[in-house]
Write a protein that holds these residues in place. Structure first.
Motif, mmCIF file in Angstrom:
data_model
loop_
_atom_site.group_PDB
_atom_site.id
_atom_site.type_symbol
_atom_site.label_atom_id
_atom_site.label_comp_id
_atom_site.label_asym_id
_atom_site.label_seq_id
_atom_site.Cartn_x
_atom_site.Cartn_y
_atom_site.Cartn_z
ATOM 1 N N VAL A 126 0.250 -2.081 2.151
ATOM 2 C CA VAL A 126 1.586 -2.665 2.248
ATOM 3 C C VAL A 126 2.058 -3.047 0.850
ATOM 4 N N GLY A 127 3.366 -3.082 0.666
ATOM 5 C CA GLY A 127 3.930 -3.460 -0.625
ATOM 6 C C GLY A 127 5.438 -3.550 -0.532
ATOM 7 N N PHE A 128 6.040 -4.184 -1.543
ATOM 8 C CA PHE A 128 7.486 -4.357 -1.553
ATOM 9 C C PHE A 128 8.224 -3.143 -2.118
ATOM 10 N N SER A 129 7.482 -2.063 -2.352
ATOM 11 C CA SER A 129 8.078 -0.765 -2.659
ATOM 12 C C SER A 129 7.168 0.286 -2.053
ATOM 13 N N LYS A 130 7.724 1.474 -1.796
ATOM 14 C CA LYS A 130 6.911 2.544 -1.220
ATOM 15 C C LYS A 130 5.764 2.923 -2.152
ATOM 16 N N LYS A 131 6.037 2.914 -3.448
ATOM 17 C CA LYS A 131 5.013 3.313 -4.419
ATOM 18 C C LYS A 131 3.835 2.351 -4.407
ATOM 19 N N LYS A 132 4.136 1.042 -4.345
ATOM 20 C CA LYS A 132 3.047 0.068 -4.307
ATOM 21 C C LYS A 132 2.261 0.188 -3.012
ATOM 22 N N ALA A 133 2.960 0.395 -1.901
ATOM 23 C CA ALA A 133 2.286 0.545 -0.616
ATOM 24 C C ALA A 133 1.404 1.790 -0.611
ATOM 25 N N GLU A 134 1.884 2.883 -1.211
ATOM 26 C CA GLU A 134 1.089 4.103 -1.289
ATOM 27 C C GLU A 134 -0.169 3.888 -2.130
ATOM 28 N N GLN A 135 -0.023 3.173 -3.243
ATOM 29 C CA GLN A 135 -1.186 2.878 -4.077
ATOM 30 C C GLN A 135 -2.205 2.032 -3.315
ATOM 31 N N GLN A 136 -1.728 1.064 -2.547
ATOM 32 C CA GLN A 136 -2.632 0.212 -1.775
ATOM 33 C C GLN A 136 -3.336 1.009 -0.676
ATOM 34 N N ALA A 137 -2.606 1.922 -0.044
ATOM 35 C CA ALA A 137 -3.214 2.774 0.981
ATOM 36 C C ALA A 137 -4.276 3.681 0.364
ATOM 37 N N ALA A 138 -3.960 4.251 -0.809
ATOM 38 C CA ALA A 138 -4.921 5.109 -1.505
ATOM 39 C C ALA A 138 -6.154 4.322 -1.913
ATOM 40 N N ARG A 139 -5.943 3.092 -2.378
ATOM 41 C CA ARG A 139 -7.079 2.252 -2.772
ATOM 42 C C ARG A 139 -7.965 1.940 -1.564
ATOM 43 N N ASP A 140 -7.324 1.602 -0.443
ATOM 44 C CA ASP A 140 -8.067 1.314 0.779
ATOM 45 C C ASP A 140 -8.915 2.513 1.181
ATOM 46 N N ALA A 141 -8.322 3.701 1.158
ATOM 47 C CA ALA A 141 -9.048 4.917 1.536
ATOM 48 C C ALA A 141 -10.166 5.232 0.549
ATOM 49 N N PHE A 142 -9.847 5.137 -0.745
ATOM 50 C CA PHE A 142 -10.833 5.477 -1.781
ATOM 51 C C PHE A 142 -12.051 4.571 -1.708
ATOM 52 N N GLU A 143 -11.815 3.278 -1.565
ATOM 53 C CA GLU A 143 -12.936 2.329 -1.533
ATOM 54 C C GLU A 143 -13.784 2.502 -0.291
ATOM 55 N N LYS A 144 -13.185 2.915 0.819
ATOM 56 C CA LYS A 144 -13.964 3.190 2.033
ATOM 57 C C LYS A 144 -14.825 4.426 1.845
ATOM 58 N N MET A 145 -14.273 5.445 1.189
ATOM 59 C CA MET A 145 -14.968 6.740 1.095
ATOM 60 C C MET A 145 -16.094 6.754 0.083
ATOM 61 N N VAL A 146 -16.016 5.895 -0.933
ATOM 62 C CA VAL A 146 -17.063 5.912 -1.968
ATOM 63 C C VAL A 146 -18.186 4.926 -1.683
#
Length: 226
Positions: free
Chosen positions: A205-225
């Motif tokens: 989630v984030g107050f812009s689409k770009k920030k929300a996308e980065q947070q989603a990517a971080r969530d996925a990346f940290e789960k996968m590694v």
């Protein structure tokens, strides 16, 4: 001074004034002025692509050459929302922004997300109107001096890291989708999911689409590694 005076001062030619003006039209202004049919979001999309090409080329040609990881980190720092907003302020472009009354009253003219989007939209408009060389004049002024300054390592481009991780095992590409938007119209909060083959890998989630996308990517990346 208007935007056309500013362009002339920078030695940047222009032909399509409507296209250039469209870069400064925020969605809140369109909602209140029905004579304006489009906000600057399509131009922002174009400008983002031009900005990525310009910064990637600039970093690739640096001497001594940077490693891929160094280029990825530095590019993320140079084109992050906060950096783009600061370029806008340095160039004093926010004075040309067209906002709705409510957005103006709540500080939209200084909000990083709005300024960053406007900066990319201007790059898109200038590129479409007069080409890459004109974009180069703008970015050389604000980004080139920044490249040589010491950088904090805190900025990580998780979207790039996630894509690289996925492609190390397959040729597939992830995609991002907005699944919810909440809050007031002048400061919406976006919820985004990142998907691979329609499987949700992460949320953000984030107050812009770009920030929300980065947070989603971080969530996925940290789960996968893990």
């Amino acid at each position: 001074m208007d935007i056309f005076d500013w362009l002339s001062e920078k030695g940047i030619p222009y032909k399509n004034k409507d296209l250039i003006m469209n870069a400064f039209v925020h969605s809140s202004y369109v909602n209140e002025h029905k004579t304006f049919l489009d906000d600057n979001e399509r131009l922002e999309f174009m400008g983002d692509a031009v900005l990525q090409v310009w910064t990637t080329t600039k970093l690739f040609l640096l001497e001594p050459p940077l490693h891929e990881g160094e280029m990825t980190t530095l590019r993320a720092q140079l084109v992050c929302e906060e950096a783009l907003a600061q370029y806008t302020r340095t160039l004093k472009l926010n004075r040309f922004l067209l906002l709705g009354v409510g957005e103006e009253k709540t500080g939209g003219r200084e909000r990083d997300s709005i300024l960053a989007d406007m900066f990319e939209a201007l790059l898109g408009a200038v590129y479409l109107d007069s080409g890459y060389a004109s974009v180069d004049k703008i970015l050389e002024e604000v980004i080139t001096p920044t490249i040589n300054k010491p950088k904090s390592e805190k900025v990580i481009d998780y979207k790039t890291k996630l894509q690289e991780f996925i492609q190390s095992d397959s040729r597939k590409t992830v995609r991002y989708e907005v699944v919810n938007m909440s809050g007031p119209s002048n400061k919406p909060e976006f919820e985004v999911v990142v998907l691979l083959d329609d499987i949700i890998l992460g949320r953000g989630v984030g107050f812009s689409k770009k920030k929300a996308e980065q947070q989603a990517a971080r969530d996925a990346f940290e789960k996968m590694v893990k």
